[in-house]
Design a protein around this motif. Structure first.
Motif, PDB file in Angstrom:
ATOM      1  N   PHE A  43       0.825  -1.204   0.000  1.00 13.94           N
ATOM      2  CA  PHE A  43       0.000   0.000   0.000  1.00 13.94           C
ATOM      3  C   PHE A  43       0.863   1.260   0.000  1.00 13.94           C
ATOM      4  O   PHE A  43       0.532   2.248  -0.656  1.00 13.94           O
ATOM      5  N   TRP A  44       1.983   1.222   0.709  1.00 16.58           N
ATOM      6  CA  TRP A  44       2.808   2.402   0.951  1.00 16.58           C
ATOM      7  C   TRP A  44       3.750   2.713  -0.214  1.00 16.58           C
ATOM      8  O   TRP A  44       4.054   3.873  -0.497  1.00 16.58           O
ATOM      9  N   TYR A  45       4.216   1.676  -0.883  1.00 14.54           N
ATOM     10  CA  TYR A  45       5.170   1.829  -1.980  1.00 14.54           C
ATOM     11  C   TYR A  45       4.556   1.383  -3.311  1.00 14.54           C
ATOM     12  O   TYR A  45       3.497   0.773  -3.341  1.00 14.54           O
ATOM     13  N   ILE A  46       5.260   1.693  -4.395  1.00 16.51           N
ATOM     14  CA  ILE A  46       4.912   1.159  -5.712  1.00 16.51           C
ATOM     15  C   ILE A  46       5.874   0.013  -5.971  1.00 16.51           C
ATOM     16  O   ILE A  46       7.051   0.228  -6.295  1.00 16.51           O
ATOM     17  N   LEU A  47       5.397  -1.198  -5.768  1.00 15.39           N
ATOM     18  CA  LEU A  47       6.278  -2.362  -5.860  1.00 15.39           C
ATOM     19  C   LEU A  47       6.471  -2.780  -7.310  1.00 15.39           C
ATOM     20  O   LEU A  47       5.818  -3.692  -7.813  1.00 15.39           O
ATOM     21  N   ALA A  48       7.378  -2.102  -7.975  1.00 17.62           N
ATOM     22  CA  ALA A  48       7.723  -2.403  -9.362  1.00 17.62           C
ATOM     23  C   ALA A  48       9.209  -2.109  -9.545  1.00 17.62           C
ATOM     24  O   ALA A  48       9.770  -1.263  -8.833  1.00 17.62           O
ATOM     25  N   HIS A  49       9.842  -2.817 -10.485  1.00 15.79           N
ATOM     26  CA  HIS A  49      11.298  -2.715 -10.612  1.00 15.79           C
ATOM     27  C   HIS A  49      11.768  -1.317 -10.996  1.00 15.79           C
ATOM     28  O   HIS A  49      12.909  -0.939 -10.744  1.00 15.79           O
ATOM     29  N   ASP A  50      10.890  -0.514 -11.614  1.00 16.81           N
ATOM     30  CA  ASP A  50      11.305   0.837 -12.011  1.00 16.81           C
ATOM     31  C   ASP A  50      10.844   1.897 -11.011  1.00 16.81           C
ATOM     32  O   ASP A  50      10.904   3.091 -11.296  1.00 16.81           O
ATOM     33  N   TYR A  51      10.370   1.465  -9.839  1.00 14.40           N
ATOM     34  CA  TYR A  51       9.980   2.409  -8.788  1.00 14.40           C
ATOM     35  C   TYR A  51      10.724   2.061  -7.497  1.00 14.40           C
ATOM     36  O   TYR A  51      11.893   2.383  -7.358  1.00 14.40           O
ATOM     37  N   HIS A  52      10.052   1.382  -6.571  1.00 15.20           N
ATOM     38  CA  HIS A  52      10.685   1.064  -5.285  1.00 15.20           C
ATOM     39  C   HIS A  52      11.250  -0.352  -5.323  1.00 15.20           C
ATOM     40  O   HIS A  52      10.770  -1.260  -4.643  1.00 15.20           O
ATOM     41  N   ASN A  53      12.300  -0.498  -6.104  1.00 19.11           N
ATOM     42  CA  ASN A  53      12.864  -1.812  -6.378  1.00 19.11           C
ATOM     43  C   ASN A  53      13.471  -2.470  -5.145  1.00 19.11           C
ATOM     44  O   ASN A  53      13.374  -3.693  -4.963  1.00 19.11           O
ATOM     45  N   GLU A  54      14.089  -1.692  -4.261  1.00 21.82           N
ATOM     46  CA  GLU A  54      14.727  -2.269  -3.078  1.00 21.82           C
ATOM     47  C   GLU A  54      13.689  -2.892  -2.141  1.00 21.82           C
ATOM     48  O   GLU A  54      13.905  -3.981  -1.595  1.00 21.82           O
ATOM     49  N   VAL A  55      12.567  -2.190  -1.962  1.00 19.29           N
ATOM     50  CA  VAL A  55      11.505  -2.749  -1.120  1.00 19.29           C
ATOM     51  C   VAL A  55      10.885  -3.959  -1.809  1.00 19.29           C
ATOM     52  O   VAL A  55      10.548  -4.947  -1.161  1.00 19.29           O
ATOM     53  N   LEU A  56      10.743  -3.893  -3.128  1.00 21.69           N
ATOM     54  CA  LEU A  56      10.218  -5.028  -3.894  1.00 21.69           C
ATOM     55  C   LEU A  56      11.076  -6.267  -3.661  1.00 21.69           C
ATOM     56  O   LEU A  56      10.551  -7.369  -3.428  1.00 21.69           O
ATOM     57  N   ASN A  57      12.390  -6.102  -3.701  1.00 20.43           N
ATOM     58  CA  ASN A  57      13.281  -7.240  -3.474  1.00 20.43           C
ATOM     59  C   ASN A  57      13.153  -7.773  -2.053  1.00 20.43           C
ATOM     60  O   ASN A  57      13.224  -8.989  -1.825  1.00 20.43           O
ATOM     61  N   LEU A  58      12.933  -6.879  -1.101  1.00 23.72           N
ATOM     62  CA  LEU A  58      12.755  -7.307   0.282  1.00 23.72           C
ATOM     63  C   LEU A  58      11.478  -8.128   0.429  1.00 23.72           C
ATOM     64  O   LEU A  58      11.463  -9.161   1.126  1.00 23.72           O
ATOM     65  N   ILE A  59      10.413  -7.708  -0.244  1.00 19.28           N
ATOM     66  CA  ILE A  59       9.152  -8.466  -0.216  1.00 19.28           C
ATOM     67  C   ILE A  59       9.365  -9.856  -0.806  1.00 19.28           C
ATOM     68  O   ILE A  59       8.850 -10.849  -0.288  1.00 19.28           O
ATOM     69  N   ARG A  60      10.134  -9.927  -1.883  1.00 20.33           N
ATOM     70  CA  ARG A  60      10.455 -11.233  -2.476  1.00 20.33           C
ATOM     71  C   ARG A  60      11.122 -12.138  -1.433  1.00 20.33           C
ATOM     72  O   ARG A  60      10.791 -13.317  -1.318  1.00 20.33           O
ATOM     73  N   GLU A  61      12.069 -11.583  -0.694  1.00 22.50           N
ATOM     74  CA  GLU A  61      12.784 -12.367   0.315  1.00 22.50           C
ATOM     75  C   GLU A  61      11.826 -12.889   1.393  1.00 22.50           C
ATOM     76  O   GLU A  61      11.924 -14.043   1.815  1.00 22.50           O
ATOM     77  N   ILE A  62      10.907 -12.029   1.829  1.00 17.36           N
ATOM     78  CA  ILE A  62       9.958 -12.450   2.865  1.00 17.36           C
ATOM     79  C   ILE A  62       9.076 -13.576   2.341  1.00 17.36           C
ATOM     80  O   ILE A  62       8.844 -14.580   3.030  1.00 17.36           O
ATOM     81  N   LEU A  63       8.568 -13.422   1.120  1.00 12.64           N
ATOM     82  CA  LEU A  63       7.695 -14.439   0.541  1.00 12.64           C
ATOM     83  C   LEU A  63       8.428 -15.770   0.397  1.00 12.64           C
ATOM     84  O   LEU A  63       7.863 -16.841   0.661  1.00 12.64           O
ATOM     85  N   GLN A  64       9.676 -15.704   0.003  1.00 11.35           N
ATOM     86  CA  GLN A  64      10.468 -16.927  -0.126  1.00 11.35           C
ATOM     87  C   GLN A  64      10.680 -17.578   1.234  1.00 11.35           C
ATOM     88  O   GLN A  64      10.562 -18.801   1.375  1.00 11.35           O
ATOM     89  N   SER A  65      10.956 -16.772   2.245  1.00  9.08           N
ATOM     90  CA  SER A  65      11.207 -17.325   3.585  1.00  9.08           C
ATOM     91  C   SER A  65       9.952 -17.956   4.175  1.00  9.08           C
ATOM     92  O   SER A  65      10.046 -18.922   4.952  1.00  9.08           O
ATOM     93  N   LEU A  66       8.775 -17.420   3.814  1.00 12.27           N
ATOM     94  CA  LEU A  66       7.508 -17.958   4.299  1.00 12.27           C
ATOM     95  C   LEU A  66       6.953 -19.042   3.372  1.00 12.27           C
ATOM     96  O   LEU A  66       5.879 -19.589   3.632  1.00 12.27           O
ATOM     97  N   GLN A  67       7.695 -19.330   2.286  1.00  8.10           N
ATOM     98  CA  GLN A  67       7.306 -20.331   1.288  1.00  8.10           C
ATOM     99  C   GLN A  67       5.929 -20.025   0.687  1.00  8.10           C
ATOM    100  O   GLN A  67       5.130 -20.938   0.450  1.00  8.10           O
TER     101      GLN A  67
END
Length: 278
Positions: free
Chosen positions: A241-265
């Motif tokens: 909600f807070w960021y624009i999760l796309a590679h050409d916007y808030h890419n660093e937060v997007l990558n962090l979300i990827r890590e969380i999703l992977q850790s939670l399977q």
């Protein structure tokens, strides 16, 4: 026919028969020179999610205006069957952009066939004045296009065997039921439901400038390193909600979300994130 990207959105979930019937109806109507666009209830067969669309929401229909679409809320895969999932309306250009509409798909279908145009469900989320509601509905029902809309609605009612209900009342009840189960509130209003009896959850406080510099990312990682599952899911909701999760916007937060999703399977949610970022 549903495209591969939409199939990826559903992931491990079986596409409900009601969605397949809606797609078939649209195909039949188009052969007759008609379309479900007339009533603002066109099935989604190609990817249409926005960055604001929660990644545990699977879009299945759209109104045809301003990117407004409806989707199944899976609560990060906790819903066993999409027929039991709550229905969310995503309205990217409005405030709030996320609205819980119905407790189940069947309830949503009854709502959709109880208004003169399905797009009105996006508006009546905030209606609380009965006289105003009746006036708006009557204005729609008395316009020059209602007879044409009625022909399409009759086809939909026949397929789903729906009866008219009080839409405003049911939206209010759906939200009251949802709110009673939330253990962690989130910006999108959907919140996080209880997970393995977790409670007393903490919520990450994002910087108001929506920064994603090293200092902020380090603070995020410190929070997540000790966060419960519910707190991590709340973080994902709020970040979406807070960021624009796309590679050409808030890419660093997007990558962090990827890590969380992977850790939670959360494989389905991760795939949705990747599909929407293409």
């Amino acid at each position: 026919m549903i495209g591969q990207m939409v199939t990826d959105e559903y992931g491990a979930f079986t596409i409900p028969d009601e969605v397949l019937k809606l797609i078939q109806l649209e195909e039949d109507l188009q052969k007759e020179g008609e379309t479900l666009d007339t009533i603002g209830f066109r099935p989604i067969v190609t990817e249409c999610a926005y960055s604001i669309t929660p990644i545990d929401v699977i879009p299945f229909a759209y109104t045809g205006g301003d990117g407004v679409h409806f989707g199944f809320l899976t609560d990060f895969g906790k819903v066993g069957n999409l027929n039991d999932a709550s229905i969310v309306c995503v309205s990217p250009t409005n405030d709030p952009p996320i609205r819980l509409i119905a407790s189940t798909l069947q309830e949503f279908l009854r709502m959709a066939t109880s208004v003169p145009h399905v797009g009105l469900l996006e508006e009546c989320w905030q209606w609380n004045d009965r006289e105003m509601v009746d006036g708006i509905l009557e204005e729609w029902r008395s316009d020059d296009y209602q007879s044409k809309r009625n022909r399409i609605f009759n086809r939909v009612r026949e397929i789903y065997n729906t009866e008219e209900i009080d839409v405003v009342k049911h939206i209010q009840l759906a939200n009251e039921e949802r709110n009673s189960k939330i253990i962690l509130p989130t910006y999108d209003g959907l919140g996080i439901l209880s997970i393995d009896n977790e409670n007393g959850e903490k919520r990450y406080q994002f910087n108001t400038d929506r920064s994603q510099d090293e200092e902020e990312l380090a603070r995020m990682r410190a929070f997540l390193s000790v966060a419960t599952t519910a707190e991590k899911l709340g973080f994902i909701r709020d970040a979406t909600f807070w960021y624009i999760l796309a590679h050409d916007y808030h890419n660093e937060v997007l990558n962090l979300i990827r890590e969380i999703l992977q850790s939670l399977q959360l494989k389905d949610e991760l795939k949705r994130l990747e599909v929407r970022d293409l």
